[in-house]
Design a protein around this motif. Structure first.
Motif, PDB file in Angstrom:
ATOM      1  N   SER A  17     -12.065  60.556  44.636  1.00  0.00           N
ATOM      2  CA  SER A  17     -12.136  59.339  43.424  1.00  0.00           C
ATOM      3  C   SER A  17     -11.052  59.066  42.967  1.00  0.00           C
ATOM      4  O   SER A  17     -10.102  59.430  42.874  1.00  0.00           O
ATOM      5  N   GLN A  18     -11.093  57.432  43.720  1.00  0.00           N
ATOM      6  CA  GLN A  18     -10.248  56.291  43.535  1.00  0.00           C
ATOM      7  C   GLN A  18     -11.152  55.426  42.035  1.00  0.00           C
ATOM      8  O   GLN A  18     -11.928  54.830  42.548  1.00  0.00           O
ATOM      9  N   PHE A  19      -9.866  55.441  40.798  1.00  0.00           N
ATOM     10  CA  PHE A  19      -9.229  54.882  40.046  1.00  0.00           C
ATOM     11  C   PHE A  19      -8.972  53.350  39.912  1.00  0.00           C
ATOM     12  O   PHE A  19      -7.323  53.704  39.674  1.00  0.00           O
ATOM     13  N   ARG A  20      -9.215  52.517  39.500  1.00  0.00           N
ATOM     14  CA  ARG A  20      -8.229  51.637  39.381  1.00  0.00           C
ATOM     15  C   ARG A  20      -8.383  51.032  37.759  1.00  0.00           C
ATOM     16  O   ARG A  20      -9.698  50.439  37.389  1.00  0.00           O
ATOM     17  N   TYR A  21      -7.275  50.998  37.613  1.00  0.00           N
ATOM     18  CA  TYR A  21      -6.891  50.854  35.886  1.00  0.00           C
ATOM     19  C   TYR A  21      -6.747  49.545  35.697  1.00  0.00           C
ATOM     20  O   TYR A  21      -5.772  48.910  36.188  1.00  0.00           O
ATOM     21  N   ASP A  22      -6.725  48.883  34.428  1.00  0.00           N
ATOM     22  CA  ASP A  22      -6.745  47.062  34.294  1.00  0.00           C
ATOM     23  C   ASP A  22      -6.421  47.765  32.800  1.00  0.00           C
ATOM     24  O   ASP A  22      -7.561  47.670  32.231  1.00  0.00           O
ATOM     25  N   VAL A  23      -4.991  47.493  32.389  1.00  0.00           N
ATOM     26  CA  VAL A  23      -4.981  48.155  30.836  1.00  0.00           C
ATOM     27  C   VAL A  23      -4.536  46.392  30.620  1.00  0.00           C
ATOM     28  O   VAL A  23      -3.294  45.762  30.673  1.00  0.00           O
ATOM     29  N   ILE A  24      -4.979  46.455  29.217  1.00  0.00           N
ATOM     30  CA  ILE A  24      -4.761  44.723  28.936  1.00  0.00           C
ATOM     31  C   ILE A  24      -4.238  44.636  27.384  1.00  0.00           C
ATOM     32  O   ILE A  24      -3.695  43.410  27.354  1.00  0.00           O
ATOM     33  N   GLN A  25      -3.818  45.970  26.882  1.00  0.00           N
ATOM     34  CA  GLN A  25      -2.994  45.573  25.303  1.00  0.00           C
ATOM     35  C   GLN A  25      -2.513  46.914  25.223  1.00  0.00           C
ATOM     36  O   GLN A  25      -2.553  48.180  26.234  1.00  0.00           O
ATOM     37  N   LYS A  27       0.921  49.893  26.637  1.00  0.00           N
ATOM     38  CA  LYS A  27       1.243  50.336  27.747  1.00  0.00           C
ATOM     39  C   LYS A  27       0.401  51.439  27.651  1.00  0.00           C
ATOM     40  O   LYS A  27      -0.111  52.431  26.452  1.00  0.00           O
ATOM     41  N   LEU A  28      -0.109  52.513  28.522  1.00  0.00           N
ATOM     42  CA  LEU A  28      -0.051  53.928  28.405  1.00  0.00           C
ATOM     43  C   LEU A  28       0.591  55.214  28.952  1.00  0.00           C
ATOM     44  O   LEU A  28       0.786  54.821  29.879  1.00  0.00           O
ATOM     45  N   PRO A  29       0.811  55.956  28.378  1.00  0.00           N
ATOM     46  CA  PRO A  29       1.634  57.058  28.770  1.00  0.00           C
ATOM     47  C   PRO A  29       1.047  57.786  29.622  1.00  0.00           C
ATOM     48  O   PRO A  29       1.689  59.549  29.451  1.00  0.00           O
ATOM     49  N   LYS A  30      -0.219  58.107  29.146  1.00  0.00           N
ATOM     50  CA  LYS A  30      -1.223  59.069  29.990  1.00  0.00           C
ATOM     51  C   LYS A  30      -2.442  58.572  30.146  1.00  0.00           C
ATOM     52  O   LYS A  30      -2.976  57.941  29.436  1.00  0.00           O
ATOM     53  N   LEU A  31      -3.108  59.505  30.946  1.00  0.00           N
ATOM     54  CA  LEU A  31      -4.726  59.521  32.091  1.00  0.00           C
ATOM     55  C   LEU A  31      -4.931  61.075  31.705  1.00  0.00           C
ATOM     56  O   LEU A  31      -4.612  61.275  31.903  1.00  0.00           O
ATOM     57  N   THR A  32      -6.262  60.368  31.221  1.00  0.00           N
ATOM     58  CA  THR A  32      -7.295  61.681  31.434  1.00  0.00           C
ATOM     59  C   THR A  32      -8.532  61.611  31.847  1.00  0.00           C
ATOM     60  O   THR A  32      -8.805  60.810  31.517  1.00  0.00           O
ATOM     61  N   TYR A  75      -3.040  49.986  37.270  1.00  0.00           N
ATOM     62  CA  TYR A  75      -2.873  51.190  37.885  1.00  0.00           C
ATOM     63  C   TYR A  75      -4.056  51.662  38.447  1.00  0.00           C
ATOM     64  O   TYR A  75      -5.122  51.199  38.010  1.00  0.00           O
ATOM     65  N   GLN A  76      -3.652  52.620  39.854  1.00  0.00           N
ATOM     66  CA  GLN A  76      -4.341  53.612  40.949  1.00  0.00           C
ATOM     67  C   GLN A  76      -5.035  54.579  41.073  1.00  0.00           C
ATOM     68  O   GLN A  76      -2.937  54.778  41.217  1.00  0.00           O
ATOM     69  N   PRO A  99     -13.168  59.085  34.470  1.00  0.00           N
ATOM     70  CA  PRO A  99     -11.512  58.555  33.592  1.00  0.00           C
ATOM     71  C   PRO A  99     -12.652  58.842  31.854  1.00  0.00           C
ATOM     72  O   PRO A  99     -13.432  58.201  31.331  1.00  0.00           O
ATOM     73  N   LEU A 100     -11.951  59.182  31.062  1.00  0.00           N
ATOM     74  CA  LEU A 100     -11.576  59.752  29.893  1.00  0.00           C
ATOM     75  C   LEU A 100     -11.639  58.176  29.410  1.00  0.00           C
ATOM     76  O   LEU A 100     -10.615  57.783  29.165  1.00  0.00           O
ATOM     77  N   ASP A 101     -11.683  57.741  27.644  1.00  0.00           N
ATOM     78  CA  ASP A 101     -11.116  56.943  27.388  1.00  0.00           C
ATOM     79  C   ASP A 101     -11.071  55.487  27.333  1.00  0.00           C
ATOM     80  O   ASP A 101     -10.487  54.320  27.496  1.00  0.00           O
ATOM     81  N   ALA A 102     -11.792  54.816  28.592  1.00  0.00           N
ATOM     82  CA  ALA A 102     -12.564  53.606  28.769  1.00  0.00           C
ATOM     83  C   ALA A 102     -13.146  53.355  28.610  1.00  0.00           C
ATOM     84  O   ALA A 102     -13.868  53.653  28.269  1.00  0.00           O
TER      85      ALA A 102
END
Length: 184
Positions: A17-25, A27-32, A75-76, A99-102
């Protein structure tokens, strides 16, 4: 954007499972990420990972990935997990990591089988697309939940054999000729 591949073998189903995140606003200190309870995490690939932990909550596992420096922009992350196949024939439900919180998620889900027959019973939340070479099926999705139910069976060999024996008796010897034809 998620790109999920499930490789079906006689003993295990391997998920990549490859997840590509785009953080629009911000910063993210962690992912779940939510993993089904039947999955075993085998590998985690990504940059700036400080620590990760898996905790069981009900019928799922929660993977928490902490970063050295909070991520921004893109982030990938690649999560490799496995689901065991106890016996065959069996009906199995494939639920990939989520992915959670997306806010939004879309992606592709590709199936491949090795030494197994896989028949698709049902696909919910998925839209079938053309599969690439070497793939059993391919799907696109634009939201969760999604699930795919398959009937799995080992490929059984079909063997046919025919044998023809010809003998000839001469004055001083006996000649025997065996011709065996084997089709697998």
């Amino acid at each position: 954007d998620s790109t999920i591949t499930a490789q079906i073998t006689p003993t295990v189903i391997k998920f990549s499972s490859q997840f590509r995140y785009d953080v629009i606003q911000g910063k993210l200190p962690k992912l779940t990420i939510a993993l089904p309870a039947t999955h075993a995490l085998t590998r985690l690939v990504g940059e700036q990972i400080r620590d990760w932990a898996v905790a069981t909550e009900g019928d799922k596992q929660i993977l928490t990935v902490e970063f050295i420096k909070a991520i921004e922009k893109t982030y990938q992350l690649t999560v490799l997990s496995e689901q065991t196949v106890e016996t065959t024939p069996v009906t199995v439900s494939l639920t990939p990591p989520q992915p959670l919180d997306a806010e939004r998620e879309s992606g592709a889900f590709t199936l491949a089988a090795e030494d197994m027959q896989a028949e698709i019973d049902s696909a919910s939340g998925l839209r079938q697309i053309n599969a690439t070479a070497g793939s059993l099926a391919a799907y696109r999705f634009s939201a969760r939940p999604l699930a795919l139910t398959l009937r799995l069976k080992r490929i059984e060999s079909v063997v046919t054999a025919s044998d023809r024996v010809t003998t000839r008796l001469e004055e001083t010897r006996l000649l025997a000729n065996h011709a065996l034809t084997l089709n697998v």
